[in-house]
Design a protein around this motif. Structure first.
Motif, short mmCIF file in Angstrom:
data_model
loop_
_atom_site.label_atom_id
_atom_site.label_comp_id
_atom_site.label_asym_id
_atom_site.label_seq_id
_atom_site.Cartn_x
_atom_site.Cartn_y
_atom_site.Cartn_z
N SER A 178 -1.78 44.13 -22.18
CA SER A 178 -2.32 42.71 -21.50
C SER A 178 -2.31 42.33 -20.68
CB SER A 178 -2.31 42.15 -22.46
OG SER A 178 -1.10 41.20 -22.46
N CYS A 179 -3.08 42.39 -20.18
CA CYS A 179 -3.13 41.53 -18.23
C CYS A 179 -3.74 40.60 -18.24
CB CYS A 179 -3.04 42.52 -17.30
SG CYS A 179 -2.91 42.18 -15.58
N SER A 181 -4.47 36.62 -16.06
CA SER A 181 -5.42 36.29 -14.90
C SER A 181 -4.12 36.11 -13.92
CB SER A 181 -6.54 35.38 -15.43
OG SER A 181 -5.62 34.00 -15.91
N HIS A 205 -3.80 51.42 -16.75
CA HIS A 205 -4.42 50.53 -17.42
C HIS A 205 -4.92 49.04 -16.85
CE1 HIS A 205 -7.80 50.51 -20.20
NE2 HIS A 205 -7.50 48.97 -20.26
N GLU A 206 -3.10 48.83 -17.56
CA GLU A 206 -2.51 47.11 -17.32
C GLU A 206 -2.92 46.88 -15.37
OE1 GLU A 206 -3.55 45.47 -19.34
OE2 GLU A 206 -3.47 47.13 -20.81
N HIS A 209 -6.34 46.06 -14.04
CA HIS A 209 -6.32 44.91 -14.75
C HIS A 209 -5.96 43.49 -13.74
CE1 HIS A 209 -9.14 45.72 -18.18
NE2 HIS A 209 -8.39 46.03 -18.67
N GLU A 212 -9.27 43.56 -10.81
CA GLU A 212 -10.36 44.05 -12.07
C GLU A 212 -10.20 43.45 -13.63
OE1 GLU A 212 -13.51 44.35 -11.01
OE2 GLU A 212 -12.89 44.96 -8.86
N MET A 213 -10.25 41.84 -13.23
CA MET A 213 -9.92 41.40 -15.13
C MET A 213 -11.04 41.68 -16.06
SD MET A 213 -7.26 40.53 -15.19
CE MET A 213 -7.05 39.29 -16.91
N ASN A 214 -12.00 43.08 -16.20
CA ASN A 214 -12.67 43.52 -17.31
C ASN A 214 -12.21 44.74 -17.05
OD1 ASN A 214 -14.13 44.61 -14.39
ND2 ASN A 214 -14.01 42.31 -13.80
N HIS A 215 -13.49 45.44 -17.92
CA HIS A 215 -14.26 46.92 -17.80
C HIS A 215 -14.75 47.22 -17.53
CE1 HIS A 215 -11.11 46.74 -22.02
NE2 HIS A 215 -10.23 47.30 -20.65
N PHE A 219 -14.03 48.87 -12.21
CA PHE A 219 -12.43 48.80 -13.45
C PHE A 219 -12.46 50.54 -13.09
CE2 PHE A 219 -10.72 49.43 -16.96
CZ PHE A 219 -8.64 49.12 -16.95
#
Length: 249
Positions: A178-179, A181, A205-206, A209, A212-215, A219
């Protein structure tokens, strides 16, 4: 009267009885805002019933009975839960520094558990005090995972030119990473159990993020730049996840 009391008690504890006669308990989770009943098998191979807030246990049991065949198939298809010791016996390799290293476990006369990488750099040697249990083994592998993943993340971050605030390695039950903000990254210790290319994919992947805090499409475009084989790696990881996440200690 006793029979009615017994039946009421049974309904209050939803359960599933398999075709072989095995009785499996059901974890009931009620959530406000949930509109439909749903059954699933978690990574402990426990049956989970997700219910609307005011759904009764009797209705839950009826729903379980109605979905008996589906549950039977899901339970039979689920990978077995395995301990770390058993996993390393079957797959005695760990990933570090972009390489897959052989693992050997040794009993030691010293009071302190420790590990080292051999001179050739091809094998990780774990030394456990005689009589130590599974917790000691897990803690030693976790110590290795923290060092290996921290070093690899720093190396990959330097390679692609990103910075993060802090990195932790934890025992997440279902997520690889996880990442936040604030730029804090958390990685699952089980990443050392998978191939180096898949370990790197999760770290990239992290890293994506961090921007870009999204998919969103942006991203995935960014992640494609970090890992040009990300689609292949993502499919490989998805196939392995149910099995690896069931490695416990």
């Amino acid at each position: 009267m006793r029979r009615e009391s017994w039946m009421r008690s049974k309904v209050n504890r939803p359960e599933f009885i398999s075709s072989s006669g095995r009785v499996l308990s059901v974890a009931v989770r009620r959530r406000k805002g949930t509109r439909h009943m749903r059954l699933s098998i978690d990574l402990h191979n426990q049956i989970v019933a997700s219910l609307p807030w005011h759904c009764s246990d009797r209705a839950c049991q009826k729903f379980i009975d109605q979905n008996r065949n589906w549950l039977e198939k899901q339970i039979n298809a689920a990978p077995e839960v395995s301990g770390l010791r058993e996993w390393l016996k079957q797959s005695p390799r760990l990933s570090a520094g972009g390489r897959s290293l052989a693992v050997s476990m040794h009993l030691s006369s010293t009071a302190r558990a420790h590990y080292r990488i051999n001179v050739q750099g091809s094998c990780i040697e774990f030394y456990l005090p005689d009589g130590s249990g599974e917790v000691t083994r897990y803690n030693l592998v976790l110590q290795f995972a923290k060092a290996a993943l921290s070093d690899r993340a720093a190396e990959l971050a330097s390679r692609i030119g990103v910075t993060y605030r802090r990195l932790s390695v934890r025992n997440q039950s279902s997520r690889w990473g996880s990442c936040s903000s604030r730029g804090t990254i958390s990685l699952n210790w089980r990443l050392v159990l998978i191939e180096p290319r898949l370990q790197d994919y999760v770290i990239y992947h992290e890293f994506a993020h961090l921007t870009e805090m999204n998919h969103s499409r942006r991203f995935w475009t960014l992640l494609d730049r970090y890992d040009p084989q990300r689609e292949e790696h993502e499919k490989e990881l998805d196939a392995l996840t149910p099995k690896i996440m069931r490695v416990r200690w």
